[in-house]
Motif scaffolding. Sequence first.
Motif, mmCIF file in Angstrom:
data_model
loop_
_atom_site.group_PDB
_atom_site.id
_atom_site.type_symbol
_atom_site.label_atom_id
_atom_site.label_comp_id
_atom_site.label_asym_id
_atom_site.label_seq_id
_atom_site.Cartn_x
_atom_site.Cartn_y
_atom_site.Cartn_z
ATOM 1 N N SER A 223 0.814 -1.219 0.000
ATOM 2 C CA SER A 223 0.000 0.000 0.000
ATOM 3 C C SER A 223 0.849 1.271 0.000
ATOM 4 C CB SER A 223 -0.925 0.024 1.219
ATOM 5 O OG SER A 223 -0.184 0.191 2.405
ATOM 6 N N GLY A 224 2.111 1.178 0.461
ATOM 7 C CA GLY A 224 2.986 2.354 0.481
ATOM 8 C C GLY A 224 2.698 3.314 1.623
ATOM 9 N N ARG A 225 1.810 2.953 2.538
ATOM 10 C CA ARG A 225 1.461 3.799 3.688
ATOM 11 C C ARG A 225 1.019 2.873 4.821
ATOM 12 N NH1 ARG A 225 -2.272 3.487 -0.123
ATOM 13 N NH2 ARG A 225 -4.306 2.651 0.472
ATOM 14 N N TYR A 226 0.802 3.436 5.993
ATOM 15 C CA TYR A 226 0.296 2.565 7.055
ATOM 16 C C TYR A 226 -1.222 2.474 6.960
ATOM 17 C CZ TYR A 226 -0.480 6.914 9.722
ATOM 18 O OH TYR A 226 -0.877 8.152 10.138
ATOM 19 N N ASP A 227 -1.737 1.259 7.076
ATOM 20 C CA ASP A 227 -3.181 1.005 7.005
ATOM 21 C C ASP A 227 -3.783 0.841 8.396
ATOM 22 O OD1 ASP A 227 -3.305 0.780 4.051
ATOM 23 O OD2 ASP A 227 -2.038 -0.962 4.404
ATOM 24 N N GLN A 228 -2.926 0.607 9.376
ATOM 25 C CA GLN A 228 -3.386 0.477 10.762
ATOM 26 C C GLN A 228 -2.297 1.029 11.673
ATOM 27 O OE1 GLN A 228 -4.235 -3.535 11.932
ATOM 28 N NE2 GLN A 228 -4.957 -2.993 13.989
ATOM 29 N N LYS A 229 -2.708 1.790 12.687
ATOM 30 C CA LYS A 229 -1.723 2.387 13.598
ATOM 31 C C LYS A 229 -2.312 2.425 15.007
ATOM 32 C CE LYS A 229 -0.968 6.813 13.200
ATOM 33 N NZ LYS A 229 -1.515 7.338 14.475
ATOM 34 N N ILE A 230 -1.580 1.861 15.956
ATOM 35 C CA ILE A 230 -1.961 1.901 17.377
ATOM 36 C C ILE A 230 -0.777 2.466 18.134
ATOM 37 C CG2 ILE A 230 -2.752 0.578 19.375
ATOM 38 C CD1 ILE A 230 -3.712 -1.579 17.397
ATOM 39 N N ALA A 231 -0.894 3.692 18.612
ATOM 40 C CA ALA A 231 0.233 4.350 19.277
ATOM 41 C C ALA A 231 0.640 3.589 20.543
ATOM 42 C CB ALA A 231 -0.137 5.792 19.611
ATOM 43 N N PHE A 232 1.931 3.559 20.813
ATOM 44 C CA PHE A 232 2.482 2.872 21.985
ATOM 45 C C PHE A 232 2.843 3.891 23.053
ATOM 46 C CE2 PHE A 232 6.136 1.282 24.399
ATOM 47 C CZ PHE A 232 5.645 0.053 24.847
ATOM 48 N N HIS A 233 2.420 3.625 24.304
ATOM 49 C CA HIS A 233 2.691 4.519 25.427
ATOM 50 C C HIS A 233 3.983 4.105 26.110
ATOM 51 C CE1 HIS A 233 2.129 6.069 29.641
ATOM 52 N NE2 HIS A 233 1.826 7.154 28.921
ATOM 53 N N THR A 234 4.937 5.012 26.186
ATOM 54 C CA THR A 234 6.250 4.703 26.767
ATOM 55 C C THR A 234 6.214 4.864 28.284
ATOM 56 O OG1 THR A 234 7.056 6.971 26.545
ATOM 57 C CG2 THR A 234 7.378 5.507 24.668
ATOM 58 N N ASP A 235 7.087 4.081 28.970
ATOM 59 C CA ASP A 235 7.177 4.165 30.433
ATOM 60 C C ASP A 235 8.602 4.376 30.927
ATOM 61 O OD1 ASP A 235 8.317 1.746 29.835
ATOM 62 O OD2 ASP A 235 6.810 0.523 30.849
ATOM 63 N N GLY A 236 9.527 4.667 30.021
ATOM 64 C CA GLY A 236 10.903 4.916 30.407
ATOM 65 C C GLY A 236 11.803 3.698 30.337
ATOM 66 N N ASN A 237 11.234 2.498 30.167
ATOM 67 C CA ASN A 237 12.025 1.274 30.073
ATOM 68 C C ASN A 237 12.459 1.040 28.622
ATOM 69 O OD1 ASN A 237 11.753 0.523 32.853
ATOM 70 N ND2 ASN A 237 9.634 -0.135 32.416
ATOM 71 N N PRO A 238 13.469 0.166 28.411
ATOM 72 C CA PRO A 238 13.892 -0.163 27.050
ATOM 73 C C PRO A 238 12.720 -0.706 26.230
ATOM 74 C CG PRO A 238 15.530 -0.922 28.599
ATOM 75 C CD PRO A 238 14.340 -0.465 29.428
ATOM 76 N N ILE A 239 12.740 -0.381 24.949
ATOM 77 C CA ILE A 239 11.648 -0.752 24.046
ATOM 78 C C ILE A 239 12.212 -1.596 22.909
ATOM 79 C CG2 ILE A 239 9.894 0.130 22.472
ATOM 80 C CD1 ILE A 239 9.868 2.717 24.133
ATOM 81 N N GLU A 240 11.546 -2.727 22.627
ATOM 82 C CA GLU A 240 11.968 -3.602 21.533
ATOM 83 C C GLU A 240 11.090 -3.341 20.307
ATOM 84 O OE1 GLU A 240 13.098 -8.130 21.591
ATOM 85 O OE2 GLU A 240 10.961 -7.952 21.068
ATOM 86 N N ILE A 241 11.747 -2.944 19.228
ATOM 87 C CA ILE A 241 11.056 -2.715 17.953
ATOM 88 C C ILE A 241 11.346 -3.882 17.033
ATOM 89 C CG2 ILE A 241 10.762 -1.166 15.985
ATOM 90 C CD1 ILE A 241 10.011 0.145 18.590
ATOM 91 N N VAL A 242 10.288 -4.493 16.492
ATOM 92 C CA VAL A 242 10.443 -5.576 15.513
ATOM 93 C C VAL A 242 9.630 -5.215 14.273
ATOM 94 C CG1 VAL A 242 10.024 -7.994 14.976
ATOM 95 C CG2 VAL A 242 10.864 -7.361 17.246
ATOM 96 N N ILE A 243 10.289 -5.258 13.125
ATOM 97 C CA ILE A 243 9.612 -5.060 11.834
ATOM 98 C C ILE A 243 9.595 -6.393 11.117
ATOM 99 C CG2 ILE A 243 9.633 -3.858 9.620
ATOM 100 C CD1 ILE A 243 11.167 -1.603 10.930
ATOM 101 N N GLU A 244 8.387 -6.887 10.850
ATOM 102 C CA GLU A 244 8.248 -8.122 10.093
ATOM 103 C C GLU A 244 7.903 -7.773 8.649
ATOM 104 O OE1 GLU A 244 6.846 -11.263 13.556
ATOM 105 O OE2 GLU A 244 5.392 -10.617 12.046
ATOM 106 N N LEU A 245 8.734 -8.249 7.771
ATOM 107 C CA LEU A 245 8.593 -7.908 6.358
ATOM 108 C C LEU A 245 7.851 -9.014 5.624
ATOM 109 C CD1 LEU A 245 9.735 -5.370 4.941
ATOM 110 C CD2 LEU A 245 11.481 -6.832 3.959
ATOM 111 N N SER A 246 6.901 -8.633 4.778
ATOM 112 C CA SER A 246 6.156 -9.609 3.992
ATOM 113 C C SER A 246 7.039 -10.177 2.886
ATOM 114 C CB SER A 246 4.925 -8.942 3.390
ATOM 115 O OG SER A 246 4.151 -9.868 2.663
#
Length: 617
Positions: A168-191
């Motif tokens: 699609s070339g854009r995001y079709d769904q977005k749910i914002a993540f609330h940070t709490d100061g701890n380390p955050i793990e980002i994972v991108i799964e590619l089709s």
Amino acid sequence: MADNSRKIFNKKAAKIILCAALYIALILFTGSLFLLSANYQNVYESPTVSGGKADFKGIEISSRSVPCTLTGEWEFFYNRWIVTDGDDGQADGMINLPALWTGRDFGNGKLPKYGYASYRLVLENVQPDIYITVFRHNSDVAYRVFINGQLNVRSGTVSKDIRETKVSGRYDQKIAFHTDGNPIEIVIELSACTNGGFNVSPWLNYDWSGEVTYGSRLRSFTLIALGISSAAVGVSILTYLFFKYKRDITVPALILTLFIHFICSKDIMYVFALPFTLTRIVAFFSAAATFIVFILHMRRNGIVYNKTELLITGISAAVFTVLLFTLYGTPYAPIAALLLIITGSLHLIPLSCANKLTNAQRVLYSVFLTLILIILIAELCDGLGLIVFGIEFYFSIVLMFIIACFTILWLWKIATAARTAVRVSELECELFSARNKALKAQIKPHFVFNSLTAIQARYRKGLTDGDKAIEQFARHMRLITDSDSKETITFDEEVRNVLNYFELENLRAGGKLKLLLDLDFNDFSIPVLSLQPLVENAVRHGNLNAVDGFIQLSSVKKNNTAVVTVSDNGQGFDTASVHEGVGLENTRKRLELIGGKMNVISSPDCGTQVIIEIPLE
């Protein structure tokens, strides 16, 4: 001669400077793209990404006006979805984003262009109590982003089967993540894909109300650009359909192909959620059509392209384009892109050095082509992942500027054509008036009376001589009558008219007049009945009988100009004190109407010389 040489040198120097300046502009633009890309994280205070970690210490995300780029080393998992499939195994290795996995070897052989994958990055010291999203618009692969195992963004239809994948070339769904100061793990799964992976840099952005602030600004500006461009297209088409001057189909066609390319740009695609794959295909063909129509437009406006060179560059562009698509996803794709850009830029040389364009047109068209090349460079660099930042706004600004400027140039040309048409109409009226005056000047009662008297005398000498004289007189009168339908005739025809007229005059003078011909050049046209008044003046006012005089008619070619001289050795006159008669004035005016000029040189007792110059183009 020195002044002419200096002017020619200055013109050549100006063309060389223009061409060099445009190439320098292309080089500087390309260099600035890579320079900004290399220093983007420092300029916009994005975190350093290394070893699968990114430290946000000292970076306040909520106050930023642009996203943070996550450019650098990510953990890479080939043909593995570590969140969806619960894969806790070790990464295959590290990969720098933007980068493709094609050809990389993580211990099990070189990877192909096809497959699916996961990328992982740990964020440290992220500002607490804010909402973030991780995404990247205009990606040519489908993907989804997880933050601490929770779905954050989904773009397109993600599948391990390439047949089920939809980009699609854009995001079709977005749910914002609330940070709490701890380390955050980002994972991108590619089709599943066939182009070697994720060749863009993901963005981390502060999400304050469910919409990215950058996107809202983009939407506003894009709508303005779309409105201006749409108006330009409408104006160009309407002026072509309803304005009778300067009808050139290549102009509205060029503006239309540019507009189609603009519709397929990333800005429009993002704002109006257009299908990504389809717009990319249409964008490619509209870009190719724009370049082809531009070349056709140049040909219509006096730019002479060598057909062989045009064919070679066209075939080369097609070959390099096919090569680019074939090599896409490999380290060799930028080479094909560079060859394609060089092929397009070669057209700057004949355009910058065109002789048949005015200086203003040469500069405008050259800048126009340079802007098209700049768009091509930016699109190729972005599509190949050679730059880490997005170029939204860029297409809207440049394409809107090009479309609007070319429309203004089109309207300016139409206005110029209209003024020219009005002037041509005025000149036609002047020419008609001058021709009528010429006819009146030729049919002089005393000339007719004297000719008939001379013809009568010839008949007394013999029937044959009389018939010849009456034939010459009839031929001359027929010429005067027929000349009303002609503006110019060949020089040979005008010489025959002069000879016929001279024989009639000489008939009246008893054969005492002399006409000498010295004709070295005759391949040009001249206003009808323009030389006869000059010969007539020499006969009437030169007093040639008193000086054993003569009249000489000569013609030569000098510097792409036909020079005709009518001279005599008669009594001459003072040009400062004697006004031109109707015949001379009429001849001068009709010569000026075709771009020629006439100069009279005479002085008492020194004869008269009338010099006519007629440009051969």
